[in-house]
Design a protein around this motif. Structure first.
Motif, mmCIF file in Angstrom:
data_model
loop_
_atom_site.group_PDB
_atom_site.id
_atom_site.type_symbol
_atom_site.label_atom_id
_atom_site.label_comp_id
_atom_site.label_asym_id
_atom_site.label_seq_id
_atom_site.Cartn_x
_atom_site.Cartn_y
_atom_site.Cartn_z
ATOM 1 N N UNK A 1 -35.145 65.046 101.091
ATOM 2 C CA UNK A 1 -36.420 64.655 100.506
ATOM 3 C C UNK A 1 -36.415 63.158 100.255
ATOM 4 N N UNK A 2 -37.585 62.567 100.161
ATOM 5 C CA UNK A 2 -37.638 61.131 99.892
ATOM 6 C C UNK A 2 -37.204 60.841 98.461
ATOM 7 N N UNK A 3 -36.725 59.626 98.220
ATOM 8 C CA UNK A 3 -36.456 59.203 96.847
ATOM 9 C C UNK A 3 -37.820 59.012 96.206
ATOM 10 N N UNK A 4 -38.039 59.700 95.107
ATOM 11 C CA UNK A 4 -39.356 59.700 94.483
ATOM 12 C C UNK A 4 -39.562 58.476 93.607
ATOM 13 N N UNK A 5 -38.502 58.010 93.009
ATOM 14 C CA UNK A 5 -38.606 56.905 92.069
ATOM 15 C C UNK A 5 -37.338 56.091 92.200
ATOM 16 N N UNK A 6 -37.429 54.796 92.145
ATOM 17 C CA UNK A 6 -36.243 53.947 92.282
ATOM 18 C C UNK A 6 -35.437 54.036 90.985
ATOM 19 N N UNK A 7 -34.248 54.624 91.068
ATOM 20 C CA UNK A 7 -33.427 54.834 89.881
ATOM 21 C C UNK A 7 -32.047 54.223 90.031
ATOM 22 N N UNK A 8 -31.911 53.230 90.840
ATOM 23 C CA UNK A 8 -30.608 52.617 91.040
ATOM 24 C C UNK A 8 -29.675 53.598 91.719
ATOM 25 N N UNK A 9 -28.496 53.788 91.170
ATOM 26 C CA UNK A 9 -27.517 54.677 91.790
ATOM 27 C C UNK A 9 -27.593 56.092 91.222
ATOM 28 N N UNK A 10 -28.578 56.361 90.380
ATOM 29 C CA UNK A 10 -28.690 57.671 89.748
ATOM 30 C C UNK A 10 -29.003 58.768 90.769
ATOM 31 N N UNK A 11 -28.276 59.852 90.692
ATOM 32 C CA UNK A 11 -28.450 60.983 91.591
ATOM 33 C C UNK A 11 -29.692 61.785 91.201
ATOM 34 N N UNK A 12 -30.409 62.276 92.172
ATOM 35 C CA UNK A 12 -31.538 63.164 91.921
ATOM 36 C C UNK A 12 -31.225 64.530 92.494
ATOM 37 N N UNK A 13 -31.836 65.559 91.937
ATOM 38 C CA UNK A 13 -31.684 66.921 92.439
ATOM 39 C C UNK A 13 -33.057 67.509 92.686
ATOM 40 N N UNK A 14 -33.073 68.675 93.325
ATOM 41 C CA UNK A 14 -34.342 69.345 93.592
ATOM 42 C C UNK A 14 -34.161 70.841 93.433
ATOM 43 N N UNK A 15 -35.197 71.500 92.940
ATOM 44 C CA UNK A 15 -35.222 72.950 92.844
ATOM 45 C C UNK A 15 -36.505 73.454 93.491
ATOM 46 N N UNK A 16 -36.394 74.577 94.208
ATOM 47 C CA UNK A 16 -37.561 75.181 94.859
ATOM 48 C C UNK A 16 -38.265 76.092 93.857
ATOM 49 N N UNK A 17 -39.569 76.000 93.814
ATOM 50 C CA UNK A 17 -40.372 76.842 92.931
ATOM 51 C C UNK A 17 -40.486 78.220 93.574
ATOM 52 N N UNK A 18 -40.090 79.261 92.819
ATOM 53 C CA UNK A 18 -40.076 80.614 93.378
ATOM 54 C C UNK A 18 -41.030 81.570 92.666
ATOM 55 N N UNK A 19 -41.771 81.083 91.654
ATOM 56 C CA UNK A 19 -42.723 81.949 90.973
ATOM 57 C C UNK A 19 -43.922 81.129 90.511
ATOM 58 N N UNK A 20 -44.765 81.715 89.690
ATOM 59 C CA UNK A 20 -45.989 81.049 89.252
ATOM 60 C C UNK A 20 -45.943 80.480 87.856
ATOM 61 N N UNK A 21 -44.755 80.268 87.307
ATOM 62 C CA UNK A 21 -44.651 79.839 85.909
ATOM 63 C C UNK A 21 -45.103 78.398 85.659
ATOM 64 N N UNK A 22 -45.248 77.598 86.712
ATOM 65 C CA UNK A 22 -45.727 76.215 86.567
ATOM 66 C C UNK A 22 -46.894 75.962 87.528
ATOM 67 N N UNK A 23 -47.665 77.013 87.843
ATOM 68 C CA UNK A 23 -48.650 76.912 88.913
ATOM 69 C C UNK A 23 -49.827 75.974 88.645
ATOM 70 N N UNK A 24 -49.956 75.454 87.460
ATOM 71 C CA UNK A 24 -51.002 74.455 87.214
ATOM 72 C C UNK A 24 -50.645 73.111 87.839
ATOM 73 N N UNK A 25 -49.361 72.921 88.176
ATOM 74 C CA UNK A 25 -48.937 71.637 88.735
ATOM 75 C C UNK A 25 -47.984 71.780 89.921
ATOM 76 N N UNK A 26 -47.201 72.859 89.987
ATOM 77 C CA UNK A 26 -46.229 73.078 91.065
ATOM 78 C C UNK A 26 -46.438 74.473 91.650
ATOM 79 N N UNK A 27 -46.587 74.534 92.970
ATOM 80 C CA UNK A 27 -46.852 75.805 93.636
ATOM 81 C C UNK A 27 -45.581 76.409 94.220
#
Length: 129
Positions: A11-37
């Protein structure tokens, strides 16, 4: 949110954070469906120095909750309520109405904020032309 299954992705780097590591999780349900599908990825940065949680009100947190042998990882909105700080779902589905007290008031439960969501990523689907 809900029961996120971690999996690797490019995935692209979303925000410039220097050397800070980023992670990602896949959305598998509707618990945040107002913003994440379902199927999208929430990209998060570690919450190393949390400080006062109230300063993070309104942010989306990647949360780990342990109750005995059960470990739940989910995304929650940080909210300030009359009874203290809460971690809440952000959904149109009433099945996801439960909120979590932070810090937990239950002796058999621990709640930890793993990181803060800094963006989202969705895989492109082929266009039918």
């Amino acid at each position: 949110a809900g029961r996120n299954d971690a999996q690797a992705l490019t995935s692209p780097v979303v925000q410039e954070l220097g050397s800070e590591m980023q992670g990602a999780v896949r959305i598998v349900d509707g618990s945040m469906n107002k913003i994440l599908q379902r199927g999208e990825f929430a990209i998060f940065s570690p919450a190393d120095d949390l400080g006062e949680l109230e300063a993070h009100t309104g942010k989306i947190a990647y949360v780990e909750r342990k109750r005995g042998d059960l470990v739940e990882r989910s995304l929650r909105i940080i909210a300030k309520r009359k009874d203290g700080m809460r971690l809440e779902c952000y959904s149109t589905d009433s099945r996801f109405a439960e909120s979590i007290a932070y810090p937990s008031k239950r002796p058999s439960e621990t709640v930890r904020i793993v990181g803060f969501v800094v963006g989202k990523y969705a895989e492109m689907q082929p266009l039918i032309i």
